[in-house]
Enzyme design. Structure first.
Site, PDB file in Angstrom:
ATOM      1  N   VAL A 114       0.737  -1.251   0.087  1.00 52.64           N
ATOM      2  CA  VAL A 114       0.084  -0.043   0.118  1.00 52.64           C
ATOM      3  C   VAL A 114       0.803   1.156   0.111  1.00 52.64           C
ATOM      4  CG1 VAL A 114      -1.827   1.324   1.365  1.00 52.64           C
ATOM      5  CG2 VAL A 114      -1.593  -1.284   1.386  1.00 52.64           C
ATOM      6  N   CYS A 115       0.528   2.233  -0.558  1.00 48.23           N
ATOM      7  CA  CYS A 115       1.029   3.561  -0.680  1.00 48.23           C
ATOM      8  C   CYS A 115      -0.314   4.671  -0.698  1.00 48.23           C
ATOM      9  CB  CYS A 115       1.975   3.876  -1.579  1.00 48.23           C
ATOM     10  SG  CYS A 115       1.328   3.943  -3.350  1.00 48.23           S
ATOM     11  N   ALA A 116       0.006   5.805  -0.963  1.00 47.48           N
ATOM     12  CA  ALA A 116      -0.962   7.017  -1.021  1.00 47.48           C
ATOM     13  C   ALA A 116      -1.964   6.601  -2.006  1.00 47.48           C
ATOM     14  CB  ALA A 116      -0.406   8.344  -0.904  1.00 47.48           C
TER      15      ALA A 116
END
Length: 186
Positions: free
Chosen positions: A65-67
């Site tokens: 996951v990231c932004a």
């Protein structure tokens, strides 16, 4: 078993308990809100965490996951090079929050940190503006600074890399706020 390259929020949310969530944002970004029980392994430290991530992937599937999904896509590709199957969360934490799912935050007051893409846009724009102003007020040669940033942005787009993001990620502002665990227990 085939692992999809990306998983939608609607598919990931009911399976969250059976996934190991790895957030590849900077510790400062991570502290502003992350998926429940996520591990924080910033993208620039991913290679150093390969043994721990391989062990985690053997226990449960990895969800990266990231932004927005861009860095997690790079992380999934990098992990695949090391023989580790992982999926990225489509749309990242933004899509997760937009779907109404909770983000976990550390107890106490956390200093807000801009997302890395926003930091890059601000820094690049500031340097271009500075080069133009100095070129007008001091000496025209300062306009080369603006040209250098423009060339760097073009190179970044063509190669899908960002040296400025790598440098900004090393700033103390982006290293603070990590109160969660990572695979190495730091």
């Amino acid at each position: 078993m085939t692992v999809p390259h990306a998983i939608a929020v609607a598919e990931a949310q009911p399976r969250l308990g059976e996934l190991t969530v790895v957030d590849v944002r900077t510790p400062g970004e991570f502290a502003t809100g992350h998926l429940p029980d996520a591990l924080n392994v910033p993208l620039d430290r991913l290679a150093g965490s390969v043994p721990e991530l391989r062990a985690a992937a053997e226990r449960t599937p990895l969800l990266v996951v990231c932004a927005s999904g861009a860095r997690s896509d790079k992380a999934v590709t990098e992990l695949a090079v090391h023989g580790i199957a992982a999926s990225g969360l489509s749309g990242g934490t933004r899509a997760w929050a937009a779907a109404g799912h909770p983000l976990q935050r550390p107890a106490g007051r956390v200093r807000a940190v801009w997302a890395m893409e926003r930091q890059v846009r601000f820094t690049a724009g500031g340097i271009v503006l500075l080069g133009l102003i100095l070129g007008l007020l001091v000496h025209p040669a300062f306009e080369l600074l603006s040209g250098a940033i423009a060339a760097g942005l073009v190179f970044s787009a063509v190669t899908d890399t960002c040296a400025m993001a790598v440098l900004l990620a090393r700033l103390p502002l982006n290293r603070r706020g990590n109160r969660a665990r990572d695979p190495q227990g730091r």
